[in-house]
Design a protein around this motif. Structure first.
Motif, short mmCIF file in Angstrom:
data_model
loop_
_atom_site.label_atom_id
_atom_site.label_comp_id
_atom_site.label_asym_id
_atom_site.label_seq_id
_atom_site.Cartn_x
_atom_site.Cartn_y
_atom_site.Cartn_z
N ASP A 78 1.08 -1.32 0.16
CA ASP A 78 0.06 0.02 0.01
C ASP A 78 0.76 0.86 -0.09
O ASP A 78 1.51 1.63 1.23
N SER A 79 0.50 1.93 -0.70
CA SER A 79 1.78 3.30 -1.32
C SER A 79 2.11 4.13 -0.11
O SER A 79 2.56 4.77 0.65
N ASP A 80 0.84 4.45 0.14
CA ASP A 80 0.01 4.90 1.37
C ASP A 80 0.50 4.93 2.90
O ASP A 80 1.44 6.20 3.35
N LYS A 81 -0.01 4.09 2.87
CA LYS A 81 0.78 3.34 4.19
C LYS A 81 2.53 2.90 3.74
O LYS A 81 3.28 3.35 5.12
N TYR A 82 3.44 2.86 2.96
CA TYR A 82 4.30 2.57 2.45
C TYR A 82 5.31 4.25 3.21
O TYR A 82 5.63 4.12 3.73
N ALA A 83 4.53 4.94 2.81
CA ALA A 83 5.18 6.58 2.71
C ALA A 83 5.01 7.30 4.55
O ALA A 83 6.23 7.35 4.50
N LEU A 84 3.46 6.60 4.52
CA LEU A 84 3.75 7.52 5.66
C LEU A 84 4.82 6.04 7.36
O LEU A 84 5.40 6.32 8.41
N GLY A 85 5.04 4.82 6.87
CA GLY A 85 5.73 4.57 7.70
C GLY A 85 6.94 4.50 7.27
O GLY A 85 8.31 5.10 8.09
N LYS A 86 7.74 5.19 6.02
CA LYS A 86 9.01 5.86 5.80
C LYS A 86 9.32 7.39 6.71
O LYS A 86 10.37 6.94 7.25
N ARG A 87 7.99 7.44 6.56
CA ARG A 87 8.17 8.59 7.09
C ARG A 87 8.22 8.88 9.01
O ARG A 87 9.50 9.08 9.44
N GLN A 184 -1.47 13.71 12.49
CA GLN A 184 -3.11 13.65 12.47
C GLN A 184 -3.78 13.23 11.25
O GLN A 184 -4.35 12.48 11.09
N GLN A 185 -3.64 14.22 10.49
CA GLN A 185 -4.69 14.24 9.11
C GLN A 185 -3.96 13.11 8.19
O GLN A 185 -4.18 12.13 7.57
N THR A 186 -2.45 13.03 7.95
CA THR A 186 -2.79 12.18 7.71
C THR A 186 -2.64 10.65 7.32
O THR A 186 -3.24 9.50 6.90
N PHE A 187 -2.83 10.27 9.47
CA PHE A 187 -3.22 9.03 9.90
C PHE A 187 -5.30 8.79 9.52
O PHE A 187 -5.42 7.53 9.51
N LYS A 188 -5.86 9.83 10.01
CA LYS A 188 -6.89 9.93 9.29
C LYS A 188 -7.59 9.15 7.78
O LYS A 188 -8.41 9.02 7.99
N THR A 189 -6.31 9.86 6.93
CA THR A 189 -6.62 9.69 5.81
C THR A 189 -6.77 8.14 5.74
O THR A 189 -7.39 7.60 5.07
N ILE A 190 -5.38 7.92 6.53
CA ILE A 190 -5.53 5.65 5.93
C ILE A 190 -6.38 4.87 7.04
O ILE A 190 -6.45 3.69 6.59
N TYR A 191 -6.15 5.52 8.32
CA TYR A 191 -7.07 4.76 9.60
C TYR A 191 -8.15 6.04 9.49
O TYR A 191 -7.83 6.41 9.87
N ALA A 192 -8.83 4.50 10.04
CA ALA A 192 -10.30 5.59 10.28
C ALA A 192 -10.51 5.84 12.05
O ALA A 192 -10.79 7.41 12.01
N ASP A 193 -9.51 5.19 12.69
CA ASP A 193 -8.91 5.83 14.38
C ASP A 193 -7.68 6.64 14.42
O ASP A 193 -7.43 6.53 15.37
N GLY A 194 -7.05 6.71 13.08
CA GLY A 194 -6.05 8.34 13.51
C GLY A 194 -5.05 6.89 13.52
O GLY A 194 -4.62 5.87 13.99
N VAL A 195 -4.44 7.98 14.73
CA VAL A 195 -3.03 7.55 15.37
C VAL A 195 -3.08 7.04 16.92
O VAL A 195 -4.10 7.10 17.89
N SER A 196 -2.32 5.60 16.46
CA SER A 196 -3.11 4.69 17.64
C SER A 196 -1.56 4.19 17.24
O SER A 196 -1.04 3.74 16.78
#
Length: 361
Positions: A78-87, A184-196
């Motif tokens: 998943d490219s969005d998760k990859y980009a977030l994970g990379k950061r 915060q915004q990036t997590f909410k875009t990918i995951y419904a429950d945001g940062v956890s």
């Protein structure tokens, strides 16, 4: 009742015989026609085999001849998760002191390690064992030298809470991430429950699992390019198998898929001296005497660029590591020329830094 004349009886028998013979001939003809329809001619069959060998060289090589398999040229994620994970992988805000990230010990430009004998986490405290490479982790069956973790998620969870690595609770880590601009915004875009905790781990694991190093020259050799590696490297590979190295270092990751005692033949730890708790290996996890000095066999992918070697980081050069392993694992003398040839082969296992992962970012 009167019987039919002999001439009539013989005539009837001939007709029945002709009828049966006709049925046999028709059945044989049908069978021949069906066989012809089902089987291609010899020329087309040979052409198919040649195409198959060309397209599936690695499957043929690995299944019929070789103990090592090539790494896939690409993996899906998943490219969005990859980009977030990379950061997140590069985020010092994960650590309690705000100074240590996963990338502090796993540098893309250093073969996925940091080149140190013992990496240092928060408070500048050194680890007890040498840091393994982050590359090709997805092909390991356990994680850490002692195999403490059986999944990348559990491994990430453990390292974040380890008091000398990241060193904090997940509640505190998640709150720090929420307070950093953009997360915060990036997590909410990918995951419904945001940062956890779960979502932070999921993103990091997605990134780590994609860090494969394809297209090593040896992989190209396995896929059928016989000119990809040199004659000395080929001789080194033959020696690698002949000495028995491939009994533990095989598969896609050239290791990482079994446990083995360090010092099968000789007593490495007695000869080295100064035994530490980390030297006990898997015994620290299971408490079983049979697991004393047992470790997960390391991957040899990119080994030429990930010194120092062994769990204790005591071998500074590839040739030194080869000599130690042959002595204590195989119990055989090895000529210097053979060491050099095996090292030549191991250098062909260096792959490409994952596509899109700029070491400078």
């Amino acid at each position: 009742m009167r019987k039919a004349p002999l001439s009539q009886r013989l005539s009837g028998q001939r007709l029945r015989w002709i009828y049966r013979a006709g049925l046999v001939i028709v059945a044989v003809a049908i069978a021949l026609i069906w066989q012809q329809c089902q089987m291609p001619d010899k020329a087309s069959d040979e052409a198919f085999d040649q195409a198959l060998r060309a397209d599936l060289q690695i499957e043929i090589a690995s299944s019929e001849r070789e103990p090592i398999q090539a790494i896939p040229v690409a993996v899906f994620y998943d490219s969005d998760k990859y980009a977030l994970g990379k950061r997140l992988f590069r985020e010092p805000g994960l650590s309690r002191n705000g100074q240590v990230s996963c990338a502090s010990c796993h540098k893309m430009e250093a073969g996925g390690t940091d080149g140190e004998r013992y990496s240092k986490g928060i408070a500048n405290v050194p680890a007890q064992v040498n840091t393994p490479t982050i590359f090709n982790l997805a092909y390991n069956f356990r994680f850490n030298w002692d195999g403490q973790y059986d999944s990348l998620a559990a491994h990430t969870d453990g390292l974040v809470q380890n008091p000398v690595v990241i060193g904090d609770t997940w509640e505190a880590v998640a709150q720090r991430i929420r307070n950093i601009d953009g997360y915060q915004q990036t997590f909410k875009t990918i995951y419904a429950d945001g940062v956890s905790k779960e979502n932070i781990i999921d993103a990091i694991v997605t990134y780590e699992a994609a860090l494969i190093t394809p297209n090593a020259t040896f992989d190209r050799y396995l896929r059928g390019d016989v000119s990809a590696i040199s004659a000395p490297a080929k001789a080194g590979y033959d020696l690698f198998k002949a000495y028995g190295c491939a009994s533990c270092h095989q598969g896609v990751n050239v290791g990482g898929n079994m446990f083995q005692q360090f010092g099968i033949i000789g007593d490495y730890f007695s000869d080295r001296g100064n035994i530490t708790p980390a030297d006990l290996g898997r015994f620290n996890v299971t408490g079983a005497e049979a697991d004393r000095y047992v470790f997960r066999v390391p991957s040899l992918r990119n080994v030429a660029v990930t010194s120092p070697y062994l769990h204790d980081g005591s071998a500074q050069t590839l040739k030194e590591a080869i000599e130690i392993m042959v002595k204590y694992q195989l119990g055989r003398p090895i000529p210097t020329a053979d060491v050099e040839l095996i090292a030549e082969f191991l250098e062909t296992l260096t792959g490409e830094i994952p596509v899109g992962d700029d070491a400078a970012k």
